[in-house]
Design an enzyme around this catalytic site. Structure first.
Site, PDB file in Angstrom:
ATOM      1  CG  ASP A  58      46.568 115.265  61.979  1.00  0.00           C
ATOM      2  OD1 ASP A  58      46.191 114.112  62.244  1.00  0.00           O
ATOM      3  OD2 ASP A  58      47.484 115.827  62.593  1.00  0.00           O
ATOM      4  CG  HIS A  73      43.351 111.325  65.460  1.00  0.00           C
ATOM      5  ND1 HIS A  73      43.355 112.690  65.598  1.00  0.00           N
ATOM      6  CD2 HIS A  73      44.334 111.044  64.569  1.00  0.00           C
ATOM      7  CE1 HIS A  73      44.320 113.209  64.843  1.00  0.00           C
ATOM      8  NE2 HIS A  73      44.922 112.229  64.197  1.00  0.00           N
ATOM      9  CD  GLU A 127      47.421 110.802  66.589  1.00  0.00           C
ATOM     10  OE1 GLU A 127      48.412 110.325  66.034  1.00  0.00           O
ATOM     11  OE2 GLU A 127      47.217 112.030  66.640  1.00  0.00           O
ATOM     12  CD  GLU A 128      47.173 115.271  66.636  1.00  0.00           C
ATOM     13  OE1 GLU A 128      48.381 115.178  66.905  1.00  0.00           O
ATOM     14  OE2 GLU A 128      46.719 115.254  65.478  1.00  0.00           O
ATOM     15  CG  ASP A 182      42.638 113.759  69.268  1.00  0.00           C
ATOM     16  OD1 ASP A 182      42.421 112.726  68.600  1.00  0.00           O
ATOM     17  OD2 ASP A 182      43.757 114.015  69.737  1.00  0.00           O
ATOM     18  CG  ASP A 189      45.947 105.268  62.422  1.00  0.00           C
ATOM     19  OD1 ASP A 189      44.992 106.044  62.194  1.00  0.00           O
ATOM     20  OD2 ASP A 189      46.699 105.401  63.407  1.00  0.00           O
TER      21      ASP A 189
HETATM   22 ZN   LIG Z   1      46.680 112.545  63.107  1.00  0.00          ZN
END
Ligand SMILES: [Zn+2]
Length: 480
Positions: free
Chosen positions: A145, A112, A179-180, A114, A206
């Protein structure tokens, strides 16, 4: 005497079974597949510089400008990817397709773009969107992340294209932008589109687990935790009612009192503990590396399961692996100190163990709480627990074999992800949904996820790129 003799024989027999099973636990042959080397076009310093720059775009969900600028940066940084792969966008989410010309089952890599916002910039050694290189690390939001994977995957593909390489089966890349905040506008839409095209994937990979020191599981060797399932997410609202009025003449039962006792009932009656497939497989997988005493226990879970469950239940992080947890997270009642509120409400957040469904929880709440406490699903994010991916598949073996080749030669181990990932949206697209970020961390680094001082050791980045190249080059896998 005869009784004593029989008893003694039974004990000896039991011991023989326990020890026999323990000795039979042999370390499986480690089938590490060497990571592909970097191609001549993949200059490490240039790759690190691009990663560092990617961090400077503050791609927090909702910051449209940052995403637009980030995409321009991607086009400029990965020209071959943008020339050869087809790209479909869903809002700011990016779905790339690399056509192999072959009809074998494709691979889907997820990451992701974001990042979470920064709550305490003063706690950062380097500003969170600086991408600063210092002390052998690249610092900033997204270095763990998980913008780092967007970049590493694109580096891997760009490198293969520059070297004139072609994947043996189609490769799809899906980079979400929310995603967050649950992935409903990115991952969910990309997954629905792929499904509408009738696509099925050999592997969906993932973020999720990572490489941690073996002490996490009581062994010396580091462990590569490969998520084969993730927990579900359900928030429930509880409401209790009372006679509103002046607090000088309180009734026996008040809304707040009733709600408080409902919460106490729930906290003192946790959902039942169970090992479940991922956690059982994790314990069995590391058993060969355990000292004799622990190996005896893990090799004989048929007998020692209650003991193991008791141990796991004693710490919050391991307790979360063996049961659906519940946590009161919001509480609301009253507006003035001398007025009895007519209603009190709380939100309880449940994390569902695979195998337990939201309807089971709602039924249990209705059975457990008095009828005067009203239960309803809280608006907002919701997800059932995922299916459990098998570990005897080619897809799992391929990821595990590459993980085993990462520095420190970690022991690949299946594991249950207790947090959530975008992978949950792709469940219907593959029987092999795996969750693994190819980086090696210390236990204390975990706090950097969503916390201050997120960073990646510079040396790890090239390994990540090589890992993703390996996943794409399935043709080199000995399992095909
Ligand atoms: Zn993540």
């Amino acid at each position: 005497m005869r009784k004593l003799l029989l008893g003694g024989l039974a004990v000896l027999g039991l011991l023989a079974v326990l020890v026999g099973r323990t000795l039979m636990v042999a370390a499986p042959e480690m089938r590490a597949v060497p990571l592909p080397s970097l191609s001549p076009s993949q200059d490490q310093a240039a790759m690190v510089a691009r990663l560092s720059r990617s961090i400077t775009f503050p791609t927090v969900s909702g910051n449209d400008e940052a995403f637009v600028a980030f995409h321009a940066f991607l086009r400029e940084s990965f020209p071959l990817v943008h020339e050869v792969l087809s790209l479909k966008t869903f809002d700011h989410s990016l779905l790339f397709h690399w056509d192999s010309g072959n009809s074998c089952k494709p691979t889907l890599l997820l990451a992701h773009q974001d990042v979470v916002p920064v709550s305490s910039p003063a706690d950062w050694k380097h500003p969170p969107f600086s991408g600063a290189e210092d002390d052998g690390y690249i610092w900033g939001r997204g270095t763990m992340d998980d913008k780092v994977s967007v970049m590493a995957i694109l580096e891997a593909v760009e490198g293969m294209l520059a070297a004139g390489e072609q994947p043996s089966c189609d490769v799809w890349l899906a980079f979400g932008h929310d995603e967050e905040t649950g992935g409903m506008h990115g991952a969910a839409r990309m997954a629905a589109w792929l499904l509408s095209r009738g696509l099925q994937f050999e592997l969906v990979l993932d973020e999720g687990g990572m490489i941690l020191p073996g002490s996490t599981l009581g062994i010396r060797e580091p462990v590569a935790l490969i998520g084969i399932a993730e927990k579900g997410y359900l928030s429930v609202q509880l409401r209790a009612y009372g006679e509103p009025g002046h607090s000088s003449r309180p009734p026996v039962r008040t809304a707040i009192g009733e709600l408080a006792s409902a919460i106490q009932v729930l906290e003192s009656s946790p959902r039942p503990a169970s090992l479940g497939v991922p956690t059982r497989q994790m314990l069995e997988q590391v058993a060969p590396w355990q000292p004799f005493g622990k190996r005896l226990v893990f090799a004989n879970l048929w007998l020692f399961k209650p003991l193991v469950l008791q141990q796991l239940a004693s710490k919050p992080e391991t307790n979360a692996m063996i049961r659906t947890t519940l946590a009161p997270t919001m509480l609301n009642a009253g507006v003035k100190d001398n007025v009895l509120p007519g209603v009190a409400q709380a939100v309880i957040n449940f994390r569902l163990l695979p195998g337990e469904r939201s309807e089971d929880i709602l039924a249990w709440l209705n059975d457990t709480l008095p009828p005067s406490v009203k239960v309803k699903v809280h608006e907002g994010f919701f997800s059932e627990a995922s299916d459990v991916s098998p570990t005897d598949s080619d897809a799992y073996q391929r990821v595990a074999a590459l993980a085993a080749a990462l520095p420190g030669e970690p022991v690949p181990t299946p594991f249950l992800l207790i947090a959530g990932s975008d992978a949950r949206h792709y469940q219907a697209l593959s029987g092999n949904v795996l969750r693994f970020l190819p980086v090696s961390l210390q236990r204390e680094d975990i706090a950097r996820f969503h916390g201050p001082n997120e960073r990646l050791a510079r040396d790890q980045y090239a390994q990540m790129v090589r890992f993703y190249s390996g996943v794409i080059q399935a043709v080199e896998s000995p399992f095909h």
